[in-house]
Design an enzyme around this catalytic site. Structure first.
Site, short mmCIF file in Angstrom:
data_model
loop_
_atom_site.label_atom_id
_atom_site.label_comp_id
_atom_site.label_asym_id
_atom_site.label_seq_id
_atom_site.Cartn_x
_atom_site.Cartn_y
_atom_site.Cartn_z
CB SER A 1 0.60 -3.17 4.61
OG SER A 1 1.67 -2.91 5.48
CE1 TYR B 1 2.02 0.94 0.56
CE2 TYR B 1 2.65 0.66 2.86
CZ TYR B 1 2.34 0.13 1.63
OH TYR B 1 2.34 -1.25 1.47
CE LYS C 1 -0.94 -1.27 0.22
NZ LYS C 1 -1.24 -1.89 -1.07
#
Ligand code: NAD
Ligand code: UD1
Length: 336
Positions: A124, A148, A152
């Site tokens: 992302s 989150y 990644k």
């Protein structure tokens, strides 16, 4: 190629299954349906006229993953499965670290065990943090502001190290910007549970009358009109980026931004939606959302140069297709 698509019943995964099937690949989907429904795959079959094998498993479950690899001879893996709600990741960090990181390790180990050498990972733009725009792949990553984003960055690191130890692997780390829109059939699209966090599904629900007005988070950013700027990309362009990565990957680890390179403000997106669909949206300016950055858009030249991939669909198509899906399906077809 025969491709394992984890999270293939989800938003980006289902669109990528369509692109894979339409370009002659075969697909096995592994999904536990924690944020999707199996009938999405029926609609993938309806769109493409091709079959998809579906295995309802949790990809953190090592035994289940190994048995899938033993049953099918995969040429590559596209790993979409993961949790993605930023706010929830702050409240439930362990749920995010467990699911997103363990799934990646389990799949990479299975690749090693069964000799599968192509791996495409859903990363992302969040890994760039508040760097200077446009974001370029070579920039040093900044610490994520939420668990989150951290998952990644950690998964990227894990795959970089795994590929160093397996020099015949080809790994693509694809950093997505803001996927929006839906397949032009209106049969599959973004179907978030409850009140959406992201801008486009919020807009479509205001348009449908499910929500009364769009709250615009801040109009005092140092941007073209004071509202936040993002790089919205049509989900089918994103899907095609995965096929390009699979087809063109050479050995080693390759990082690609999948964006359009074009920044669009909240007010510009609202106007594009109104123009594309001939309607007016009710909006109100409210305070900034904590954790938001002013601007996020890609330098997308590396994917063009090395993969021959560029995003082709414009903002009007993104808005038109998002609205078609909301109109057609969302009333009757919510997540379980
Ligand atoms: P999604 O929630 O629609 O799809 C994810 C799918 O994975 C769902 O079908 C879910 O049921 C499945 N899943 C989750 N954990 C699983 C597990 N342990 N085992 C099996 N299946 C599991 O999300 P999406 O928007 O399609 O995102 C796909 C990937 O892209 C995610 O990794 C996400 O973090 C990443 N990503 C998404 C965005 C975005 O804006 N949508 C942006 C950047 C990166
Ligand atoms: C969000 C995630 C990010 C993720 C990205 C793509 C957060 C804090 N960040 O970022 O980690 O990588 O989605 O999935 O959730 N906006 C409004 N009103 C709304 C919703 C959004 O004004 O109701 C604005 C936001 O302030 C932002 C823009 O619209 O300027 C886009 O927001 P959103 O769709 O949530 O995406 P990101 O902020 O990029």
């Amino acid at each position: 190629m025969n491709i394992l698509v984890t999270g293939g019943a989800g938003y980006i995964g289902s669109h990528t299954c369509v692109s894979l099937l339409e370009t002659g690949h075969t697909v096995v989907v592994a999904d536990n349906l924690c944020n999707s429904r199996a009938d999405t795959l029926d609609r993938v079959k309806q769109i493409t006229g091709k079959d998809v094998i579906f295995s309802r498993i949790d990809v953190t479950d090592e035994a289940a993953v190994n048995s899938l690899f033993a049953d099918y001879s995969f040429d590559g893996v596209i790993h979409f499965a993961g949790h993605k709600a930023v706010g929830e990741s702050v409240a439930k960090p362990l749920k995010y670290y467990r699911n997103n990181i363990i799934s990646t390790i389990v799949l990479a180990e299975a690749c090693q065990r069964y000799g599968v050498k192509r791996f495409v990972f859903s990363s992302s733009a969040t890994v760039y943090g508040d760097n200077e725009v446009p974001f370029v792949e070579s920039m040093p990553l900044l610490p994520a502001t939420n668990p989150y984003g951290e998952t990644k960055a950690v998964c990227e690191r894990i795959l970089i190290d795994a590929a160093k130890a397996n020099p015949d692997w080809s790994v693509a780390l694809l950093r997505y910007f803001n996927p929006v829109g839906a397949h032009e059939s209106g049969l599959i699209g973004d179907a978030p549970d409850g009140i959406p966090n992201n801008l486009m599904p919020y807009i479509t629900q205001v348009a449908k009358g499910k929500l009364d007005k769009l709250r615009i988070f801040g109009d005092d950013y140092p941007t073209v009109d004071g509202t936040g700027v993002r790089d919205y990309i049509h989900v089918m362009d994103l899907a095609e980026g995965h096929v390009a990565a699979l087809d063109k990957l050479t050995s080693g680890v390759h990082v690609y931004n999948l964006g359009t390179g074009q920044g669009t403000s909240v007010l510009q997106l609202v106007k594009a939606f109104e123009d594309a669909n001939g309607m007016k949206l009710s909006c109100a300016i409210v305070a900034r959302r904590p954790g938001d950055i002013a601007e996020c858009y890609a330098n997308a030249s590396k994917a063009k140069r090395e993969l021959g991939w560029v995003a082709k669909r414009d903002l009007l198509e993104m808005c038109r297709d998002a609205w078609r899906f909301e109109k057609n399906f969302m009333g009757s077809c919510l997540h379980s």
